[in-house]
Design a protein around this motif. Structure first.
Motif, PDB file in Angstrom:
ATOM      1  N   GLN A   1      -9.139  -9.827  -7.449  1.00  0.00           N
ATOM      2  CA  GLN A   1      -8.546  -9.352  -6.110  1.00  0.00           C
ATOM      3  C   GLN A   1      -8.209  -8.044  -6.218  1.00  0.00           C
ATOM      4  O   GLN A   1      -7.628  -7.636  -7.079  1.00  0.00           O
ATOM      5  CB  GLN A   1      -7.290 -10.347  -5.900  1.00  0.00           C
ATOM      6  CG  GLN A   1      -7.723 -11.518  -5.400  1.00  0.00           C
ATOM      7  CD  GLN A   1      -6.579 -12.277  -4.601  1.00  0.00           C
ATOM      8  OE1 GLN A   1      -5.360 -12.110  -5.226  1.00  0.00           O
ATOM      9  NE2 GLN A   1      -6.766 -12.866  -3.409  1.00  0.00           N
TER      10      GLN A   1
ATOM     11  N   VAL B   1      -6.271  -5.425  -3.407  1.00  0.00           N
ATOM     12  CA  VAL B   1      -5.541  -5.379  -2.137  1.00  0.00           C
ATOM     13  C   VAL B   1      -5.273  -4.047  -1.763  1.00  0.00           C
ATOM     14  O   VAL B   1      -4.689  -3.344  -2.359  1.00  0.00           O
ATOM     15  CB  VAL B   1      -4.469  -6.211  -2.154  1.00  0.00           C
ATOM     16  CG1 VAL B   1      -3.770  -6.129  -0.850  1.00  0.00           C
ATOM     17  CG2 VAL B   1      -4.903  -7.715  -2.494  1.00  0.00           C
TER      18      VAL B   1
ATOM     19  N   GLY C   1     -12.233  -4.856  -2.144  1.00  0.00           N
ATOM     20  CA  GLY C   1     -11.206  -4.977  -1.178  1.00  0.00           C
ATOM     21  C   GLY C   1     -11.493  -5.378   0.083  1.00  0.00           C
ATOM     22  O   GLY C   1     -12.835  -5.021   0.532  1.00  0.00           O
TER      23      GLY C   1
END
Length: 127
Positions: free
Chosen positions: A3, A5, A118
């Protein structure tokens, strides 16, 4: 699961500054080169800056050289993009990306070398 972000985007006047952050999880961050790319409406995604896994080497697009600065904090699994002297043509969605291989010899500007992305953060520069 990897992930990435991004945060820190927003609206700024020409000549102003913004700092983007990208927090990574799900990968040994300290082994991967990281990059920032951007995509303006109606245009292809383009390279902005990248940084080696050690943080010792950086690479910039000509259009942002000496205005933007990429850095990383491996203890925080975070990569930063300091953007100064912003111009209206810098308006775009900015994406953080992680390299597809570990410990690359030199940071790349090739979008195809980056595997994880992202969702992006909008940067708008008004004139």
């Amino acid at each position: 699961q990897v992930q990435l972000v991004e945060s820190g985007g927003g609206l700024v006047q020409a000549g102003g500054s913004l700092q983007l952050s990208c927090a990574a999880s799900g990968l040994p961050f300290w082994l991967y080169d990281m990059g920032y790319f951007r995509q303006a409406p109606g245009k292809e995604r383009e390279f902005v800056a990248s940084i080696s896994w050690t943080g010792a080497d950086t690479l910039y697009a000509d259009s942002v050289q000496d205005r933007f600065f990429i850095s990383r904090d491996n203890a925080k699994n975070t990569v930063y993009l300091q953007m100064n002297s912003l111009k209206p043509e810098d308006t775009a969605v900015y994406y953080c990306a992680a390299d597809s291989i570990i410990t690359r010899q030199k940071p790349s500007d090739d979008l195809t070398n980056f595997r994880s992305w992202g969702l992006g953060t909008q940067v708008t520069v008004s004139s």
